[in-house]
Design a protein around this motif. Structure first.
Motif, PDB file in Angstrom:
ATOM      1  N   GLY A 180       0.810  -1.217   0.000  1.00  0.00           N
ATOM      2  CA  GLY A 180       0.000   0.000   0.000  1.00  0.00           C
ATOM      3  C   GLY A 180       0.842   1.265   0.000  1.00  0.00           C
ATOM      4  O   GLY A 180       0.314   2.367  -0.159  1.00  0.00           O
ATOM      5  N   VAL A 181       2.148   1.110   0.154  1.00  0.00           N
ATOM      6  CA  VAL A 181       3.071   2.253   0.151  1.00  0.00           C
ATOM      7  C   VAL A 181       3.487   2.540  -1.288  1.00  0.00           C
ATOM      8  O   VAL A 181       3.878   1.628  -2.022  1.00  0.00           O
ATOM      9  CB  VAL A 181       4.319   1.974   1.004  1.00  0.00           C
ATOM     10  CG1 VAL A 181       5.307   3.130   0.919  1.00  0.00           C
ATOM     11  CG2 VAL A 181       3.915   1.713   2.452  1.00  0.00           C
ATOM     12  N   SER A 182       3.395   3.788  -1.690  1.00  0.00           N
ATOM     13  CA  SER A 182       3.782   4.177  -3.047  1.00  0.00           C
ATOM     14  C   SER A 182       5.228   3.784  -3.326  1.00  0.00           C
ATOM     15  O   SER A 182       6.126   4.074  -2.543  1.00  0.00           O
ATOM     16  CB  SER A 182       3.613   5.693  -3.223  1.00  0.00           C
ATOM     17  OG  SER A 182       4.069   6.100  -4.491  1.00  0.00           O
ATOM     18  N   GLY A 183       5.439   3.099  -4.447  1.00  0.00           N
ATOM     19  CA  GLY A 183       6.789   2.713  -4.832  1.00  0.00           C
ATOM     20  C   GLY A 183       7.190   1.319  -4.397  1.00  0.00           C
ATOM     21  O   GLY A 183       8.262   0.835  -4.761  1.00  0.00           O
ATOM     22  N   VAL A 184       6.343   0.648  -3.612  1.00  0.00           N
ATOM     23  CA  VAL A 184       6.645  -0.707  -3.159  1.00  0.00           C
ATOM     24  C   VAL A 184       5.737  -1.693  -3.899  1.00  0.00           C
ATOM     25  O   VAL A 184       4.527  -1.721  -3.688  1.00  0.00           O
ATOM     26  CB  VAL A 184       6.449  -0.866  -1.638  1.00  0.00           C
ATOM     27  CG1 VAL A 184       6.758  -2.305  -1.213  1.00  0.00           C
ATOM     28  CG2 VAL A 184       7.326   0.105  -0.885  1.00  0.00           C
ATOM     29  N   GLY A 185       6.332  -2.493  -4.769  1.00  0.00           N
ATOM     30  CA  GLY A 185       5.575  -3.499  -5.494  1.00  0.00           C
ATOM     31  C   GLY A 185       5.493  -4.789  -4.711  1.00  0.00           C
ATOM     32  O   GLY A 185       6.137  -4.957  -3.668  1.00  0.00           O
ATOM     33  N   ALA A 186       4.715  -5.731  -5.233  1.00  0.00           N
ATOM     34  CA  ALA A 186       4.518  -6.999  -4.540  1.00  0.00           C
ATOM     35  C   ALA A 186       5.832  -7.773  -4.393  1.00  0.00           C
ATOM     36  O   ALA A 186       6.110  -8.349  -3.338  1.00  0.00           O
ATOM     37  CB  ALA A 186       3.489  -7.838  -5.286  1.00  0.00           C
ATOM     38  N   ARG A 187       6.654  -7.794  -5.443  1.00  0.00           N
ATOM     39  CA  ARG A 187       7.921  -8.527  -5.359  1.00  0.00           C
ATOM     40  C   ARG A 187       8.865  -7.879  -4.360  1.00  0.00           C
ATOM     41  O   ARG A 187       9.589  -8.573  -3.636  1.00  0.00           O
ATOM     42  CB  ARG A 187       8.576  -8.611  -6.746  1.00  0.00           C
ATOM     43  CG  ARG A 187       7.747  -9.324  -7.798  1.00  0.00           C
ATOM     44  CD  ARG A 187       7.367 -10.724  -7.387  1.00  0.00           C
ATOM     45  NE  ARG A 187       6.536 -11.385  -8.360  1.00  0.00           N
ATOM     46  CZ  ARG A 187       6.982 -12.246  -9.271  1.00  0.00           C
ATOM     47  NH1 ARG A 187       8.270 -12.531  -9.337  1.00  0.00           N
ATOM     48  NH2 ARG A 187       6.141 -12.825 -10.104  1.00  0.00           N
ATOM     49  N   SER A 188       8.885  -6.541  -4.314  1.00  0.00           N
ATOM     50  CA  SER A 188       9.743  -5.851  -3.345  1.00  0.00           C
ATOM     51  C   SER A 188       9.281  -6.113  -1.916  1.00  0.00           C
ATOM     52  O   SER A 188      10.092  -6.306  -1.011  1.00  0.00           O
ATOM     53  CB  SER A 188       9.753  -4.348  -3.619  1.00  0.00           C
ATOM     54  OG  SER A 188      10.337  -4.058  -4.868  1.00  0.00           O
ATOM     55  N   ALA A 189       7.959  -6.119  -1.711  1.00  0.00           N
ATOM     56  CA  ALA A 189       7.418  -6.403  -0.378  1.00  0.00           C
ATOM     57  C   ALA A 189       7.768  -7.821   0.050  1.00  0.00           C
ATOM     58  O   ALA A 189       8.116  -8.075   1.213  1.00  0.00           O
ATOM     59  CB  ALA A 189       5.902  -6.210  -0.375  1.00  0.00           C
TER      60      ALA A 189
END
Length: 201
Positions: free
Chosen positions: A77-86
């Motif tokens: 839900g944080v801008s700039g954080v994609g699913a793979r990065s999370a």
């Protein structure tokens, strides 16, 4: 929406697992920590899932704990954080470690994850401190700070400091010097504190 998968573990790839449910194989992307805790092939497995749907992609992400899934959903839900990065972040930090890193403003810990640099880590902290609470709340947006503190933070940033680091140092300098400290005094004290912390003179 698929809430969970309960079935037989079939196999794992570098970043996903296959779960057989009544003859249908479901692929779910998981953390590296989860991969190390898979049962033997044929063993029973339960994954709490997030069904990630985008215009050009649909993927299933699986987690061994509900809390891990909840943290993952907050991160994306944080801008700039994609699913793979999370997912990468939760491969580096446990859910408890992630919460502690956010609450304490530990940029370096979060930035260890692949795909998350310092600026994105700062954004994660800023956004999620509002949701998870903070041991030491920080406003990373120096332009929104007022008076001498805001000017001192901007000066620190201009000298090469990260905004979070600058604000923390300036706030500590102000506590030490008092409410009437000038911008120059705040910057000098903050730079001295930063120098001592880094072990330089």
């Amino acid at each position: 929406m698929i809430a969970y998968l309960r079935g037989a573990f079939v196999e794992a790839t570098d970043d996903s697992v296959i779960v057989d449910i009544q003859g249908v194989g479901y692929e779910a992307f998981v953390t590296q920590r989860a991969l190390m805790n898979m049962p033997d092939p044929g063993g029973s497995i339960l994954l709490y899932t997030h069904d990630h749907v985008r215009a050009d992609e649909r993927a299933l992400f699986g987690f061994l704990r509900r809390k891990e899934r909840s943290i993952f959903q907050d991160l994306i839900g944080v801008s700039g954080v994609g699913a793979r990065s999370a997912l990468a972040a939760l491969s580096v930090l446990t859910p408890e470690e992630m919460v502690a890193a956010v609450q304490s403003g530990d940029v370096a810990a979060i930035a260890r994850a692949k795909g998350i640099g310092k600026k994105t880590a700062q954004r994660v902290i800023l956004d999620l401190q509002n949701k998870w609470g903070a041991i030491e709340p920080m406003d990373l947006r120096a332009s929104h700070l007022q008076g001498e503190v805001g000017d001192a933070v901007k000066a620190m940033v201009a000298l090469g400091a990260e905004e979070m680091e600058a604000e923390k140092a300036v706030r500590e300098a102000r506590r030490s010097l008092g409410e009437d400290a000038s911008v120059d005094a705040l910057v000098r004290a903050a730079l001295q504190a930063r120098s001592k912390a880094s072990g330089t003179k």
